[in-house]
Motif scaffolding. Sequence first.
Motif, short mmCIF file in Angstrom:
data_model
loop_
_atom_site.label_atom_id
_atom_site.label_comp_id
_atom_site.label_asym_id
_atom_site.label_seq_id
_atom_site.Cartn_x
_atom_site.Cartn_y
_atom_site.Cartn_z
N ALA A 182 0.83 -1.21 0.00
CA ALA A 182 0.00 0.00 0.00
C ALA A 182 0.86 1.26 0.00
N THR A 183 1.58 1.45 -1.10
CA THR A 183 2.44 2.63 -1.25
C THR A 183 2.71 2.87 -2.72
N ARG A 184 3.10 4.08 -3.04
CA ARG A 184 3.60 4.39 -4.38
C ARG A 184 5.10 4.70 -4.32
N ASN A 185 5.72 4.36 -3.21
CA ASN A 185 7.15 4.61 -2.99
C ASN A 185 7.96 3.45 -3.56
N PRO A 186 8.73 3.67 -4.64
CA PRO A 186 9.48 2.57 -5.24
C PRO A 186 10.53 1.96 -4.31
N GLY A 187 11.05 2.78 -3.38
CA GLY A 187 12.03 2.25 -2.44
C GLY A 187 11.44 1.19 -1.52
N LYS A 188 10.21 1.40 -1.07
CA LYS A 188 9.56 0.40 -0.22
C LYS A 188 9.25 -0.87 -1.01
N ILE A 189 8.87 -0.70 -2.28
CA ILE A 189 8.61 -1.87 -3.12
C ILE A 189 9.88 -2.71 -3.25
N ARG A 190 11.00 -2.07 -3.55
CA ARG A 190 12.27 -2.80 -3.69
C ARG A 190 12.65 -3.50 -2.40
N GLU A 191 12.47 -2.80 -1.28
CA GLU A 191 12.87 -3.38 0.00
C GLU A 191 12.03 -4.62 0.34
N LEU A 192 10.71 -4.54 0.18
CA LEU A 192 9.87 -5.68 0.51
C LEU A 192 10.11 -6.83 -0.46
N ARG A 193 10.32 -6.52 -1.73
CA ARG A 193 10.60 -7.57 -2.70
C ARG A 193 11.86 -8.34 -2.30
N GLY A 194 12.89 -7.62 -1.84
CA GLY A 194 14.11 -8.28 -1.41
C GLY A 194 13.91 -9.13 -0.17
N ILE A 195 13.13 -8.63 0.78
CA ILE A 195 12.87 -9.39 2.01
C ILE A 195 12.11 -10.67 1.70
N LEU A 196 11.08 -10.58 0.85
CA LEU A 196 10.30 -11.77 0.51
C LEU A 196 11.15 -12.77 -0.27
N ALA A 197 12.03 -12.27 -1.12
CA ALA A 197 12.93 -13.18 -1.86
C ALA A 197 13.88 -13.89 -0.90
N ASP A 198 14.34 -13.18 0.13
CA ASP A 198 15.27 -13.76 1.10
C ASP A 198 14.67 -14.97 1.80
N ILE A 199 13.34 -14.97 2.01
CA ILE A 199 12.74 -16.10 2.71
C ILE A 199 12.16 -17.12 1.73
N GLY A 200 12.41 -16.90 0.45
CA GLY A 200 12.03 -17.89 -0.54
C GLY A 200 10.59 -17.85 -0.99
N LEU A 201 9.91 -16.71 -0.77
CA LEU A 201 8.51 -16.59 -1.21
C LEU A 201 8.47 -15.86 -2.54
N ASP A 202 7.97 -16.54 -3.55
CA ASP A 202 7.87 -15.97 -4.89
C ASP A 202 6.48 -15.37 -5.05
N VAL A 203 6.41 -14.02 -5.05
CA VAL A 203 5.12 -13.35 -5.18
C VAL A 203 5.17 -12.33 -6.30
N GLU A 204 4.01 -12.04 -6.84
CA GLU A 204 3.88 -10.92 -7.75
C GLU A 204 3.52 -9.72 -6.88
N LEU A 205 4.48 -8.83 -6.71
CA LEU A 205 4.31 -7.70 -5.79
C LEU A 205 3.82 -6.49 -6.57
N LEU A 206 2.64 -5.98 -6.18
CA LEU A 206 2.02 -4.86 -6.86
C LEU A 206 2.08 -3.62 -5.97
N SER A 207 2.07 -2.44 -6.59
CA SER A 207 2.02 -1.21 -5.83
C SER A 207 0.73 -0.46 -6.14
N LEU A 208 0.50 0.63 -5.44
CA LEU A 208 -0.71 1.40 -5.68
C LEU A 208 -0.69 2.10 -7.04
N ASP A 209 0.48 2.19 -7.66
CA ASP A 209 0.54 2.76 -9.01
C ASP A 209 -0.31 1.95 -9.98
N GLU A 210 -0.50 0.67 -9.67
CA GLU A 210 -1.28 -0.20 -10.56
C GLU A 210 -2.77 -0.16 -10.25
#
Length: 206
Positions: free
Chosen positions: A11-39
């Motif tokens: 729930a953000t349009r901040n690209p930095g938060k998107i990158r950070e969460l994507r990295g965290i989820l990848a670290d624990i092995g969860l493959d998700v399609e991560l969407l932002s509010l821009d979509e």
Amino acid sequence: MSASALRLVLATRNPGKIRELRGILADIGLDVELLSLDEFPAIGDIPETGLTFAENALIKAHAVASATGLPAVADDSGLCVDALSGMPGVFSARWAGGHGDDKANLDLLLAQISDVPDGRRGAHFACAAALALPSGTERVVEGTMSGAIIREPRGTGGFGYDPIFVPEGGPRTLAEYGAEEKNAISHRSRAFRPLASIVAELLRAM
């Protein structure tokens, strides 16, 4: 549902938060399609009417989950200064009046504690990260990072109050940290990393 089919809205349009969460989820092995509010341009600004970081994070997460029909993650964070009785807190982004005016917020804060001696300038950053499912299920994790406020800004990295905040152990401000170095110790990381494990557990059960 397969892991590759999982969709999650941040729930953000901040690209930095998107990158950070994507990295965290990848670290624990969860493959998700991560969407932002821009979509989801039909979703406007969500009023943050809560009195705590957790309340605001949940307000945003539930609003986005309801509007999209997808699991949503949101956060709220800010700076809590001991000499100001924990303020600006949830008002950190609009401390000087306008939302997101980093320089005005920082200058006002420094002026308000200009007479506070160095030994009493303790502060901490706080973050609440929330997950909300369309079913109404919710989870919140909070993280903090302690430190102190210096008298003059230093550094060109980061944003917000980073140039005047020195984490415990110093002597550098957060604005003098590299992005990966900051993310390893930040309040946001300390909230999002444990939440990511909860996200993995709940989404895999859907």
